[in-house]
Write an enzyme that holds these catalytic residues in place. Structure first.
Site, PDB file in Angstrom:
ATOM      1  N   CYS A 156      48.819  52.004  22.391  1.00 23.91           N
ATOM      2  CA  CYS A 156      50.164  51.701  21.698  1.00 23.91           C
ATOM      3  C   CYS A 156      51.333  51.678  22.750  1.00 23.91           C
ATOM      4  O   CYS A 156      51.415  52.802  23.412  1.00 23.91           O
ATOM      5  CB  CYS A 156      50.100  52.865  20.435  1.00 23.91           C
ATOM      6  SG  CYS A 156      51.750  52.798  19.669  1.00 23.91           S
TER       7      CYS A 156
ATOM      8  N   CYS B 159      45.307  41.417  13.508  1.00 26.55           N
ATOM      9  CA  CYS B 159      46.295  40.471  14.235  1.00 26.55           C
ATOM     10  C   CYS B 159      47.255  41.062  14.735  1.00 26.55           C
ATOM     11  O   CYS B 159      48.304  41.682  14.016  1.00 26.55           O
ATOM     12  CB  CYS B 159      46.758  39.519  13.187  1.00 26.55           C
ATOM     13  SG  CYS B 159      47.650  38.123  13.685  1.00 26.55           S
TER      14      CYS B 159
END
Ligand SMILES: [Zn+2]
Length: 186
Positions: A100, A171
């Protein structure tokens, strides 16, 4: 080993066997998927310290603005979407781990990535516990939004048109990710 000997070895090996050493073949069964999930750390560069999903990171809006530049802020903190085809991570094919961009939590490995043709980095499964989901209605019909389990940062949407055996397509916005190559070289 001399180059010629190496080439000879490769030419002797059946194509499938040689291919697994260069690029792992896509998994065919859910058992192989579980293997990718359980063994994700084998793709983490040696000596890399990473946080766990339970070590929550909570920052104020101003702190996030300082930490994240431009599009990374609007995607991660305001559920914006980057334009397709804009992320250099679309082309990233080296072994390694995607974390992240907000908090460094490991989310996917290179072995979970595939080319979906959508213009966004796409994955058919995740590192266990990496994400939480919610349903959003931003484009009228419901979509499954997913976000980082550690910092809550928005990453993308989950669709059911991915490759077998999971059938899932995560996605993901490229600006929401950072790639750590397995060899440790940026
Ligand atoms: Zn995060």
């Amino acid at each position: 080993m001399k180059r010629r000997t190496l080439l000879k070895l490769f030419s002797l090996a059946p194509f499938g066997a040689a291919a697994t050493h260069v690029h792992a073949a896509p998994p065919k069964t859910m058992k192989e998927i579980e293997g990718l999930q359980q063994n994700w750390k084998t793709l983490l560069a040696a000596g890399t310290e990473v946080p766990a999903p339970g070590e929550k990171l909570e920052l104020s809006k101003d702190e996030w603005k300082k930490r994240l530049q431009g599009k990374a802020y609007s995607v991660l903190r305001q559920e914006d979407t980057e334009r397709p085809g804009t992320s250099p991570l679309n082309e990233e094919k080296r072994p390694g781990v995607f974390v992240c961009a907000g908090c460094g939590l490991p989310l996917f490995t290179s072995a979970m990535k595939y080319e979906s043709g959508t213009g966004w980095p796409s994955f058919f499964t995740t590192i266990p516990g990496a994400f939480a989901t919610k349903t959003d209605y931003k484009i009228i019909y419901p979509r499954t939004e997913y976000h980082c389990a550690r910092c809550g940062g928005h990453h993308g949407h989950l669709f059911d048109d991915g490759p077998a055996p999971t059938g899932k397509r995560y996605c993901n916005n490229g600006v929401a990710l950072k790639f750590i190559p397995q060899n440790g070289k940026a």
